[in-house]
Design a protein around this motif. Structure first.
Motif, PDB file in Angstrom:
ATOM      1  N   ASP A  74     -73.535  -3.728 -18.233  1.00 31.98           N
ATOM      2  CA  ASP A  74     -72.258  -3.745 -18.945  1.00 31.98           C
ATOM      3  C   ASP A  74     -72.385  -4.426 -20.295  1.00 31.98           C
ATOM      4  O   ASP A  74     -71.427  -4.499 -21.047  1.00 31.98           O
ATOM      5  N   TRP A  76     -73.913  -4.823 -24.070  1.00 34.43           N
ATOM      6  CA  TRP A  76     -74.599  -4.221 -25.210  1.00 34.43           C
ATOM      7  C   TRP A  76     -75.817  -5.067 -25.583  1.00 34.43           C
ATOM      8  O   TRP A  76     -76.875  -4.531 -25.923  1.00 34.43           O
ATOM      9  N   GLN A  79     -78.745  -4.262 -23.355  1.00 34.70           N
ATOM     10  CA  GLN A  79     -79.379  -3.001 -23.709  1.00 34.70           C
ATOM     11  C   GLN A  79     -80.213  -3.130 -24.979  1.00 34.70           C
ATOM     12  O   GLN A  79     -81.330  -2.617 -25.059  1.00 34.70           O
ATOM     13  N   ASP A 100     -74.563   2.649 -19.585  1.00 33.88           N
ATOM     14  CA  ASP A 100     -73.538   1.603 -19.537  1.00 33.88           C
ATOM     15  C   ASP A 100     -72.970   1.522 -18.124  1.00 33.88           C
ATOM     16  O   ASP A 100     -73.264   2.349 -17.260  1.00 33.88           O
ATOM     17  N   SER A 101     -72.125   0.532 -17.910  1.00 32.80           N
ATOM     18  CA  SER A 101     -71.655   0.208 -16.565  1.00 32.80           C
ATOM     19  C   SER A 101     -70.671   1.214 -15.995  1.00 32.80           C
ATOM     20  O   SER A 101     -70.365   1.177 -14.802  1.00 32.80           O
ATOM     21  N   SER A 103     -71.116   4.592 -16.403  1.00 33.86           N
ATOM     22  CA  SER A 103     -71.829   5.856 -16.231  1.00 33.86           C
ATOM     23  C   SER A 103     -72.591   5.828 -14.909  1.00 33.86           C
ATOM     24  O   SER A 103     -72.748   4.773 -14.289  1.00 33.86           O
ATOM     25  N   GLU A 264     -68.865  -7.037 -26.623  1.00 34.57           N
ATOM     26  CA  GLU A 264     -70.199  -6.569 -26.248  1.00 34.57           C
ATOM     27  C   GLU A 264     -70.212  -6.001 -24.836  1.00 34.57           C
ATOM     28  O   GLU A 264     -71.243  -5.512 -24.364  1.00 34.57           O
ATOM     29  N   SER A 265     -69.074  -6.020 -24.162  1.00 38.83           N
ATOM     30  CA  SER A 265     -68.931  -5.464 -22.818  1.00 38.83           C
ATOM     31  C   SER A 265     -68.356  -4.050 -22.891  1.00 38.83           C
ATOM     32  O   SER A 265     -67.291  -3.833 -23.471  1.00 38.83           O
ATOM     33  N   PHE A 266     -69.052  -3.111 -22.287  1.00 41.36           N
ATOM     34  CA  PHE A 266     -68.560  -1.733 -22.247  1.00 41.36           C
ATOM     35  C   PHE A 266     -67.241  -1.652 -21.472  1.00 41.36           C
ATOM     36  O   PHE A 266     -66.342  -0.891 -21.842  1.00 41.36           O
ATOM     37  N   ALA A 270     -63.555  -0.343 -22.781  1.00 41.59           N
ATOM     38  CA  ALA A 270     -62.856   0.702 -22.022  1.00 41.59           C
ATOM     39  C   ALA A 270     -61.459   0.236 -21.633  1.00 41.59           C
ATOM     40  O   ALA A 270     -60.487   1.003 -21.706  1.00 41.59           O
ATOM     41  N   VAL A 290     -68.334  -1.348 -29.315  1.00 39.47           N
ATOM     42  CA  VAL A 290     -69.187  -2.165 -28.446  1.00 39.47           C
ATOM     43  C   VAL A 290     -70.335  -2.656 -29.305  1.00 39.47           C
ATOM     44  O   VAL A 290     -71.128  -1.846 -29.811  1.00 39.47           O
TER      45      VAL A 290
END
Length: 377
Positions: A74, A76, A79, A100-101, A103, A264-266, A270, A290
């Motif tokens: 979750d 960025w 990643q 991402d968290s 998907s 920075e959190s997906f 969302a 993000v």
């Protein structure tokens, strides 16, 4: 700083994000080492479908890159750290697939490798989502430092995957093995959660990894009582936006404002996007990003930035992210622009703000929180 991770799977150079001068913390822990050494000892099938959850800085993904794993996070920063560390070790970035968290990876997972996250709601969501994709003989292995492995994590694995068996602790780290129960009936995934926002007609959406999932937290509630009110402000940024409610209320108070939401959190972005759309439908537009704070944001492009800085990164406590936010906010604000910050009283943000901006005004305070305002001169 120790940058060299040595396990039975190889030796790799690893760095943390965000970068800090004189970094004293490693980009991995003993739990990563324990899991990697276990996998090396038992062997991994050459073409196994490996999914890694919550790999903080890519220690697991980089070490297992020969098997082309999928890394789900979750964060960025997680990643980006993984991408950076692949490059640092001369490994093709395509050897690790990043998701991402929100998907899903391909079905037929042979190995599900889990770093237990600080927010167990995230783990609960992940297990709900991934259990149907596991092979019957999938090896599910969770790991973490003993001090951050609450019994609740074991219970989640028991309830949503199957029977668990812990291994002995090594260097204060532990492995938990879960055997997939194909007959286990999953309950309804409880995430995202929703609750009515007090004193409004809004219903707040919170994805699993967003702070304060069941009600408005007391810090945000206090901040909402003291939002900036300046008719000359047009470009606003809700920095570290979480579920975006601060930005949504700023947009309501400023009908002509242009809003930006950054986290920075997906899951945070969302949530913010869903809450903004719920509040305004197609009548307003906003930017959702993000990212690592304001790293790539244009200079002199905002009139007002509002934020509640985090003072922890997973289990690591510190003020380095707050300092990064303050420094970058100073660059992004236009002359005369305002940074408004809320924080716990003991964090003494006024010292950093006064040093960076040359001024700091206390807007409001209560027993736990202080709200400060600094203006770019």
């Amino acid at each position: 700083m120790d940058m060299e991770l040595a396990s039975s799977l190889g030796i790799f150079q690893l760095q943390r994000l965000p970068f800090r001068k004189n970094e004293l913390l490693r980009a991995w822990d003993a739990a990563d080492e324990y899991l990697l050494n276990h996998l090396a000892a038992v062997g991994v099938a050459e073409h196994a479908n490996i999914v890694i959850l919550n790999d903080n800085f890519g220690a697991l993904a980089v070490s297992l890159s020969a098997f082309r794993p999928t890394a789900m996070s979750d964060s960025w920063l997680s990643q980006q750290a993984t991408r950076n560390n692949l490059v640092l070790n001369g490994i093709d970035h395509e050897r690790v697939r990043s998701l991402d968290s929100l998907s899903l990876p391909e079905a037929g997972i042979d190995y599900l490798l889990i770093k237990i996250p600080k927010t167990l709601a995230l783990l609960e969501y992940q297990l709900h989502a991934l259990k149907p994709l596991l092979k019957a003989d999938c090896q599910v292995i969770a790991t973490g430092m003993v001090k951050s492995l609450p019994p609740t994590a074991w219970k989640l694995l028991d309830r949503l995957v199957g029977p668990t068996q812990p291994a002995l602790a090594v260097k204060k780290a532990r492995l938990i093995f879960a055997r997939v129960d194909p007959n286990l009936s999953l309950p309804v995934n409880p995430y995202p959660t929703r609750y009515p926002l007090e004193n409004s007609d809004l219903t707040v959406c919170n994805h699993a990894n967003v702070f304060s999932r069941d009600s408005l937290d007391i810090g945000t509630r206090f901040l909402l009582e003291h939002l900036p009110q300046n008719p000359e402000y047009y470009d606003f940024i809700d920095l570290g936006c979480g579920n975006g409610i601060v930005g949504v209320m700023l947009a309501k108070q400023n009908p002509n404002a242009r809003m930006g939401f950054i986290d920075e959190s997906f899951m945070a972005i969302a949530s913010a996007r869903e809450n903004f759309v719920a509040a305004f439908a197609d009548s307003r537009q906003a930017n959702f990003l993000v990212a690592d704070c304001l790293t790539d944001y244009p200079e002199n492009s905002a009139d007002c930035i509002v934020c509640n800085p985090p003072f922890h990164q997973q289990h690591t406590i510190g003020d380095h992210i707050a300092w990064q936010m303050f420094r970058q906010a100073h660059k992004v604000l236009r002359k005369g622009g305002e940074l408004r910050v809320i924080g716990n009283r003991h964090l003494n943000y006024h010292l950093a703000l006064k040093k960076l901006f040359g001024n700091c005004r206390q807007v409001a305070a209560n027993a736990k929180f202080v709200i400060f305002s600094s203006v770019k001169v």
